[in-house]
Write an enzyme that holds these catalytic residues in place. Structure first.
Site, PDB file in Angstrom:
ATOM      1  N   ASN A 146       0.877  -1.170   0.000  1.00  0.00           N
ATOM      2  CA  ASN A 146       0.000   0.000   0.000  1.00  0.00           C
ATOM      3  C   ASN A 146       0.915   1.222   0.000  1.00  0.00           C
ATOM      4  O   ASN A 146       1.482   1.589   1.026  1.00  0.00           O
ATOM      5  CB  ASN A 146      -0.901  -0.026   1.238  1.00  0.00           C
ATOM      6  CG  ASN A 146      -1.877   1.139   1.264  1.00  0.00           C
ATOM      7  OD1 ASN A 146      -1.803   2.062   0.438  1.00  0.00           O
ATOM      8  ND2 ASN A 146      -2.801   1.117   2.209  1.00  0.00           N
ATOM      9  N   ARG A 150      -2.444  -2.069  -3.685  1.00  0.00           N
ATOM     10  CA  ARG A 150      -3.654  -1.254  -3.534  1.00  0.00           C
ATOM     11  C   ARG A 150      -3.549  -0.065  -4.485  1.00  0.00           C
ATOM     12  O   ARG A 150      -2.557   0.665  -4.470  1.00  0.00           O
ATOM     13  CB  ARG A 150      -3.765  -0.753  -2.097  1.00  0.00           C
ATOM     14  CG  ARG A 150      -4.929   0.195  -1.934  1.00  0.00           C
ATOM     15  CD  ARG A 150      -5.113   0.655  -0.512  1.00  0.00           C
ATOM     16  NE  ARG A 150      -6.262   1.539  -0.477  1.00  0.00           N
ATOM     17  CZ  ARG A 150      -6.257   2.755   0.049  1.00  0.00           C
ATOM     18  NH1 ARG A 150      -5.160   3.230   0.611  1.00  0.00           N
ATOM     19  NH2 ARG A 150      -7.335   3.495   0.027  1.00  0.00           N
ATOM     20  N   HIS A 186     -13.203   2.629  -0.724  1.00  0.00           N
ATOM     21  CA  HIS A 186     -13.252   1.610   0.334  1.00  0.00           C
ATOM     22  C   HIS A 186     -13.828   0.293  -0.206  1.00  0.00           C
ATOM     23  O   HIS A 186     -14.329  -0.532   0.570  1.00  0.00           O
ATOM     24  CB  HIS A 186     -14.137   2.030   1.531  1.00  0.00           C
ATOM     25  CG  HIS A 186     -13.611   3.158   2.356  1.00  0.00           C
ATOM     26  ND1 HIS A 186     -14.445   4.121   2.903  1.00  0.00           N
ATOM     27  CD2 HIS A 186     -12.368   3.510   2.737  1.00  0.00           C
ATOM     28  CE1 HIS A 186     -13.727   4.988   3.584  1.00  0.00           C
ATOM     29  NE2 HIS A 186     -12.457   4.649   3.488  1.00  0.00           N
ATOM     30  N   ARG A 219     -13.523  15.473   6.857  1.00  0.00           N
ATOM     31  CA  ARG A 219     -14.262  15.804   5.628  1.00  0.00           C
ATOM     32  C   ARG A 219     -15.721  16.116   5.961  1.00  0.00           C
ATOM     33  O   ARG A 219     -16.329  15.456   6.803  1.00  0.00           O
ATOM     34  CB  ARG A 219     -14.227  14.639   4.636  1.00  0.00           C
ATOM     35  CG  ARG A 219     -12.851  14.322   4.097  1.00  0.00           C
ATOM     36  CD  ARG A 219     -12.949  13.335   2.929  1.00  0.00           C
ATOM     37  NE  ARG A 219     -11.652  12.827   2.569  1.00  0.00           N
ATOM     38  CZ  ARG A 219     -11.277  11.538   2.658  1.00  0.00           C
ATOM     39  NH1 ARG A 219     -12.139  10.622   3.104  1.00  0.00           N
ATOM     40  NH2 ARG A 219     -10.072  11.179   2.302  1.00  0.00           N
ATOM     41  N   GLY A 266     -12.369   1.579  12.495  1.00  0.00           N
ATOM     42  CA  GLY A 266     -12.074   1.862  13.908  1.00  0.00           C
ATOM     43  C   GLY A 266     -13.297   2.263  14.713  1.00  0.00           C
ATOM     44  O   GLY A 266     -13.510   1.776  15.830  1.00  0.00           O
ATOM     45  N   GLU A 271      -8.334  -5.254   4.802  1.00  0.00           N
ATOM     46  CA  GLU A 271      -8.166  -4.932   3.387  1.00  0.00           C
ATOM     47  C   GLU A 271      -6.937  -5.610   2.803  1.00  0.00           C
ATOM     48  O   GLU A 271      -6.944  -6.014   1.641  1.00  0.00           O
ATOM     49  CB  GLU A 271      -8.075  -3.402   3.229  1.00  0.00           C
ATOM     50  CG  GLU A 271      -9.387  -2.725   3.565  1.00  0.00           C
ATOM     51  CD  GLU A 271      -9.302  -1.206   3.619  1.00  0.00           C
ATOM     52  OE1 GLU A 271      -9.098  -0.668   4.724  1.00  0.00           O
ATOM     53  OE2 GLU A 271      -9.423  -0.566   2.570  1.00  0.00           O
TER      54      GLU A 271
HETATM   55  P1  ADP Z   1      -8.175   4.561   9.236  1.00  0.00           P
HETATM   56  O1  ADP Z   1      -9.440   4.984   8.599  1.00  0.00           O
HETATM   57  O2  ADP Z   1      -7.092   5.580   9.136  1.00  0.00           O
HETATM   58  O3  ADP Z   1      -7.749   3.167   8.860  1.00  0.00           O
HETATM   59  P2  ADP Z   1      -9.358   3.590  11.710  1.00  0.00           P
HETATM   60  O4  ADP Z   1     -10.165   2.613  10.936  1.00  0.00           O
HETATM   61  O5  ADP Z   1      -8.520   3.065  12.838  1.00  0.00           O
HETATM   62  O6  ADP Z   1      -8.436   4.512  10.811  1.00  0.00           O
HETATM   63  O7  ADP Z   1     -10.385   4.654  12.318  1.00  0.00           O
HETATM   64  C1  ADP Z   1      -9.976   5.734  13.089  1.00  0.00           C
HETATM   65  C2  ADP Z   1     -11.133   6.150  14.003  1.00  0.00           C
HETATM   66  O8  ADP Z   1     -11.542   5.031  14.777  1.00  0.00           O
HETATM   67  C3  ADP Z   1     -10.740   7.236  14.988  1.00  0.00           C
HETATM   68  O9  ADP Z   1     -11.810   8.164  15.097  1.00  0.00           O
HETATM   69  C4  ADP Z   1     -10.532   6.497  16.291  1.00  0.00           C
HETATM   70  O10 ADP Z   1     -10.836   7.285  17.402  1.00  0.00           O
HETATM   71  C5  ADP Z   1     -11.466   5.335  16.163  1.00  0.00           C
HETATM   72  N1  ADP Z   1     -10.909   4.162  16.855  1.00  0.00           N
HETATM   73  C6  ADP Z   1      -9.884   3.392  16.415  1.00  0.00           C
HETATM   74  N2  ADP Z   1      -9.597   2.425  17.312  1.00  0.00           N
HETATM   75  C7  ADP Z   1     -10.439   2.601  18.358  1.00  0.00           C
HETATM   76  C8  ADP Z   1     -10.644   1.924  19.608  1.00  0.00           C
HETATM   77  N3  ADP Z   1      -9.901   0.869  19.973  1.00  0.00           N
HETATM   78  N4  ADP Z   1     -11.614   2.396  20.423  1.00  0.00           N
HETATM   79  C9  ADP Z   1     -12.350   3.440  20.062  1.00  0.00           C
HETATM   80  N5  ADP Z   1     -12.215   4.115  18.913  1.00  0.00           N
HETATM   81  C10 ADP Z   1     -11.280   3.710  18.052  1.00  0.00           C
END
Ligand code: ADP
Length: 387
Positions: free
Chosen positions: A7, A76, A165, A226, A316, A370
């Site tokens: 990636n 990717r 995505h 965004r 997340g 992914e």
């Molecule tokens: P990306 O989109 O960059 O891959 P993520 O899928 O980890 O990032 O998403 C990031 C978001 O998810 C952030 O808002 C973060 O606060 C939330 N998040 C990630 N891990 C956790 C967790 N263990 N508990 C609560 N919120 C989380």
């Protein structure tokens, strides 16, 4: 047999090496500061470092792994336009086509391509496969992907909804079907990828029929930084009436809006929750808006699908923030969605069904992967080519 997944971003490059017999990760790492002081000069040098790290276990403390049975490299690629409807073996003409799509993804396709070129140099003699973020959504019908604009913009410039995505939506839709012991080709789902970037997809019989991101990832849900959907008239109202220079609009909508812009606190959900718990009203408002926007799209996609088997949460926020799932799903029993409060509260990053046994629509938390999806699609393409 192993597959390496790359990636490649503008200043960093992530890699994961999979053993495809068991789907396990043999090695993973990230090279940062590409082209910056303290880093390697370019993507070709970054890929040379990847080879050295894998062969000799350099840098990151990782031990050496055997890559003599490396079967292919999966890449990717963010934008595949209308040309790429599935993962594709890369040759010079595919490289040229990815390059030609740069106007649609100026920040992403060039570094993706730099990674491909570096990797073809570093790993010659094996297939390289491009897996596109947009490809899964190429099954959308024209009524869903066209904008209500003069038709020649679509014909001449490819102005339409592409969605992103796709690798994640495809993975979690299929994984949720497997988890529920259903045939993924006869499975209808609404998938919610809620990370820093956020998007939803309506999946009918395993195929994407609508998605919330558009020509770019700016459209749709409210995200970390965004705006998501806004009145398009703001694009001339704000420069005229508020005096924001036209040149700053793109940055404002992509980098200073969303959860960060509304709360004034953070784009990170964990920090927002802390601020909201401490009584910050704008942090609370940003979270409410975030959930409300998803709930609206959920209503829309329930109407788009003829019957929905599952609502799937990933990313997340989708995997870890039980309160947001509750806010999205609460009071929707009349639409067939009944959450089990205890199960929902327990689900934190593991695959789990969080709906009530009597809920007509299953609500599933499904961690996305992914990289594994890219590895599996790469293997499938290579097997098809050789078979
Ligand atoms: P990306 O989109 O960059 O891959 P993520 O899928 O980890 O990032 O998403 C990031 C978001 O998810 C952030 O808002 C973060 O606060 C939330 N998040 C990630 N891990 C956790 C967790 N263990 N508990 C609560 N919120 C989380």
């Amino acid at each position: 047999m192993k597959i390496l997944v790359i990636n490649s971003g503008s200043s960093s490059l992530k890699y994961q090496l999979f053993d495809m017999l068991n789907g396990k990760v043999q090695a993973r790492g990230v090279l940062e500061r590409i082209g910056e002081p303290g880093g390697v000069p370019d993507h070709t040098a970054a890929l040379t470092s990847v080879v050295n790290r894998l062969r000799h276990g350099e840098d990151g403390g990782a031990s050496a792994v055997d890559i003599s049975d490396l079967a292919a490299v999966g890449h990717r690629v963010v934008h595949g336009g209308e040309r790429f409807v599935q993962a594709t073996v890369i040759d010079d003409s595919v490289e040229a086509a990815i390059d030609a799509l740069t106007p649609l993804a100026p920040l992403h396709n060039p570094p993706n391509l730099a990674g491909i070129r570096g990797a073809r140099h570093a790993f010659p003699g094996i297939p390289h496969v491009a897996v596109f973020d947009t490809a899964f959504h190429q099954t959308m019908p024209s009524r869903a992907f066209l904008y209500g604009l003069p038709y020649e913009y679509y014909e001449q410039h490819g102005v339409r909804r592409y969605g992103f995505h796709g690798t994640s939506h495809a993975y979690v839709a299929r994984a949720a079907a497997d988890w529920l012991d259903r045939d993924s080709n006869r499975f209808n789902a609404i998938t919610c990828h809620l990370g820093n970037g956020c998007s939803m997809a309506a999946v009918r019989h395993g195929k994407s029929v609508d998605t919330s991101m558009g020509l770019t990832p700016l459209e749709g849900l409210m995200m970390g930084t965004r705006s998501g959907d806004i009145d398009p008239a703001l694009c001339f109202f704000l420069p005229n009436a508020v005096g924001i220079p036209m040149a700053d609009m793109e940055n404002m909508l992509n980098k200073q809006s969303g959860l960060l812009g509304v709360s004034g606190v953070s784009n990170d959900f964990r920090a927002l929750r802390e601020a909201a718990n401490d009584g910050n009203p704008r942090a609370r408002l940003a979270m409410d808006m975030f959930a409300y926007r998803i709930r609206k799209y959920l209503g829309a996609y329930l109407a788009v699908l003829d019957g929905c088997d599952a609502l799937v949460f990933t990313g997340g926020i989708g995997e870890h923030q039980a309160d947001i799932r509750a806010a999205i799903c609460g009071g929707l029993s009349h639409l067939g969605i009944i959450l089990d409060a205890d199960r929902n509260a327990d689900a934190d990053g593991q695959a789990m069904c969080v709906s009530h046994p009597k809920s007509p629509v299953a609500v599933v938390v499904m961690p996305t992967n992914e990289e594994l999806e890219i590895a599996q699609q790469t293997l499938a393409v290579v097997n098809r080519q050789q078979g």
